[in-house]
Design a protein around this motif. Sequence first.
Motif, mmCIF file in Angstrom:
data_model
loop_
_atom_site.group_PDB
_atom_site.id
_atom_site.type_symbol
_atom_site.label_atom_id
_atom_site.label_comp_id
_atom_site.label_asym_id
_atom_site.label_seq_id
_atom_site.Cartn_x
_atom_site.Cartn_y
_atom_site.Cartn_z
ATOM 1 N N UNK A 107 98.607 -7.588 10.645
ATOM 2 C CA UNK A 107 99.450 -8.521 9.905
ATOM 3 C C UNK A 107 99.734 -7.949 8.521
ATOM 4 N N UNK A 108 100.631 -8.595 7.806
ATOM 5 C CA UNK A 108 100.973 -8.118 6.462
ATOM 6 C C UNK A 108 99.733 -8.052 5.572
ATOM 7 N N UNK A 109 98.859 -9.029 5.694
ATOM 8 C CA UNK A 109 97.619 -9.037 4.899
ATOM 9 C C UNK A 109 96.738 -7.840 5.272
ATOM 10 N N UNK A 110 96.632 -7.550 6.570
ATOM 11 C CA UNK A 110 95.811 -6.433 7.042
ATOM 12 C C UNK A 110 96.415 -5.084 6.670
ATOM 13 N N UNK A 111 97.723 -5.040 6.489
ATOM 14 C CA UNK A 111 98.386 -3.773 6.188
ATOM 15 C C UNK A 111 97.916 -3.187 4.860
ATOM 16 N N UNK A 112 97.568 -4.008 3.905
ATOM 17 C CA UNK A 112 97.059 -3.507 2.627
ATOM 18 C C UNK A 112 95.749 -2.759 2.865
ATOM 19 N N UNK A 113 94.869 -3.343 3.683
ATOM 20 C CA UNK A 113 93.597 -2.696 4.023
ATOM 21 C C UNK A 113 93.848 -1.393 4.778
ATOM 22 N N UNK A 114 94.744 -1.414 5.748
ATOM 23 C CA UNK A 114 95.044 -0.225 6.536
ATOM 24 C C UNK A 114 95.627 0.866 5.634
ATOM 25 N N UNK A 115 96.532 0.508 4.742
ATOM 26 C CA UNK A 115 97.125 1.492 3.824
ATOM 27 C C UNK A 115 96.046 2.146 2.962
ATOM 28 N N UNK A 116 95.109 1.354 2.472
ATOM 29 C CA UNK A 116 94.008 1.927 1.668
ATOM 30 C C UNK A 116 93.182 2.906 2.495
ATOM 31 N N UNK A 117 92.893 2.538 3.735
ATOM 32 C CA UNK A 117 92.103 3.408 4.621
ATOM 33 C C UNK A 117 92.869 4.693 4.951
ATOM 34 N N UNK A 118 94.173 4.568 5.194
ATOM 35 C CA UNK A 118 94.984 5.757 5.454
ATOM 36 C C UNK A 118 95.000 6.694 4.253
ATOM 37 N N UNK A 119 95.185 6.134 3.059
ATOM 38 C CA UNK A 119 95.190 6.966 1.851
ATOM 39 C C UNK A 119 93.836 7.626 1.639
ATOM 40 N N UNK A 120 92.754 6.915 1.902
ATOM 41 C CA UNK A 120 91.412 7.487 1.745
ATOM 42 C C UNK A 120 91.200 8.638 2.741
ATOM 43 N N UNK A 121 91.627 8.445 3.982
ATOM 44 C CA UNK A 121 91.490 9.503 4.987
ATOM 45 C C UNK A 121 92.347 10.711 4.607
ATOM 46 N N UNK A 122 93.571 10.475 4.146
ATOM 47 C CA UNK A 122 94.437 11.573 3.721
ATOM 48 C C UNK A 122 93.807 12.321 2.547
ATOM 49 N N UNK A 123 93.224 11.595 1.600
ATOM 50 C CA UNK A 123 92.568 12.232 0.450
ATOM 51 C C UNK A 123 91.382 13.083 0.904
ATOM 52 N N UNK A 124 90.617 12.590 1.881
ATOM 53 C CA UNK A 124 89.487 13.375 2.414
ATOM 54 C C UNK A 124 89.985 14.668 3.048
ATOM 55 N N UNK A 125 91.050 14.570 3.845
ATOM 56 C CA UNK A 125 91.576 15.764 4.494
ATOM 57 C C UNK A 125 92.167 16.727 3.461
ATOM 58 N N UNK A 126 92.836 16.199 2.462
ATOM 59 C CA UNK A 126 93.382 17.055 1.400
ATOM 60 C C UNK A 126 92.259 17.799 0.686
ATOM 61 N N UNK A 127 91.151 17.128 0.443
ATOM 62 C CA UNK A 127 89.996 17.766 -0.204
ATOM 63 C C UNK A 127 89.467 18.919 0.660
ATOM 64 N N UNK A 128 89.366 18.677 1.956
ATOM 65 C CA UNK A 128 88.912 19.721 2.874
ATOM 66 C C UNK A 128 89.885 20.885 2.876
ATOM 67 N N UNK A 129 91.183 20.589 2.948
ATOM 68 C CA UNK A 129 92.186 21.648 2.975
ATOM 69 C C UNK A 129 92.171 22.478 1.694
ATOM 70 N N UNK A 130 91.918 21.837 0.554
ATOM 71 C CA UNK A 130 91.851 22.568 -0.718
ATOM 72 C C UNK A 130 90.660 23.523 -0.743
ATOM 73 N N UNK A 131 89.607 23.216 0.009
ATOM 74 C CA UNK A 131 88.396 24.048 0.023
ATOM 75 C C UNK A 131 88.515 25.242 0.982
ATOM 76 N N UNK A 132 89.509 25.212 1.884
ATOM 77 C CA UNK A 132 89.695 26.305 2.847
ATOM 78 C C UNK A 132 90.362 27.467 2.120
ATOM 79 N N UNK A 133 89.744 28.664 2.156
ATOM 80 C CA UNK A 133 90.378 29.814 1.487
ATOM 81 C C UNK A 133 91.740 30.109 2.083
ATOM 82 N N UNK A 134 92.678 30.466 1.219
ATOM 83 C CA UNK A 134 94.016 30.818 1.682
ATOM 84 C C UNK A 134 93.984 32.187 2.318
ATOM 85 N N UNK A 135 94.768 32.335 3.390
ATOM 86 C CA UNK A 135 94.825 33.624 4.095
ATOM 87 C C UNK A 135 95.666 34.613 3.333
#
Length: 184
Positions: free
Chosen positions: A156-184
Motif C-alpha cells: 500500500x502507499x503507507x508500506x511503500x515508504x518502508x519499502x523505499x527505505x529498504x531498497x535504498x539501504x540495500x542499494x547503499x550496501x551494494x554500492x559500498x561493496x562495489x566501491x571496495x572491489x579493485x578496478x580492473x
Amino acid sequence: MAGPVFVDLGLAAVRGMDIRVHARPILADLAVSLNETVHLAQLEGANVRYLIGAEGANALRVTDRTGQVTPAHTSATGRALLADLPDDRLEAILAEIEAEGVDVPALRAELAEIRQRGYALNFRPDDVVSMATTVRDQNDQTVAAINAVGPTSRMSQRDQVHVARQLHAAAARLEEVLRAVPQA
C-alpha cells in the motif's frame, strides 16, 4: 538478442567482476526483510535484463524473473535505470521507443518524477506493485537497479515508504561493496 555468453561477458565488465556475486547476499537479506520478491537488473539497450532474484516466504508472491528481458519503459526497474541515464543515451533510447508508439512526453514526465522521488513505481493491472532504485559504482555511474515486487494488498502507499527505505539501504550496501572491489 545477445546470447548467455555475451550477457555474462557484459556482467563481468562491471569493473572486472560479476555484480551478481556481490548482490546475492544483499538481495537475500532484502527478500527476508520485506518478505517479498526482489531482483537485481541491468539495462541492455532499451530493455532491462533481470540478473538474479530472491523470493520472500509469503505463499502469495511474485515469482523470480531471473533471465527475463523486458522493455525498460514498461517496468519500475527499467524506468529507474532510464531516469539515471546521461541525456545522450536516454535520448537515443527515447527515439527508439517513440518509433514503437510509446508516449515519450508522458515517459519524460514520469522519469523526472522518479529522479525527484528517488525511486520508481509501477502499478500493474494484476494488482501487483513494483518499486525500484538504482545502484551506482565508485565513479557514480549507474550499473544496476534493485526492485521489490508484491501484491497491492501488501504494498500500500503507507508500506511503500518502508519499502523505499529498504531498497535504498540495500542499494547503499551494494554500492559500498562495489566501491571496495579493485578496478580492473
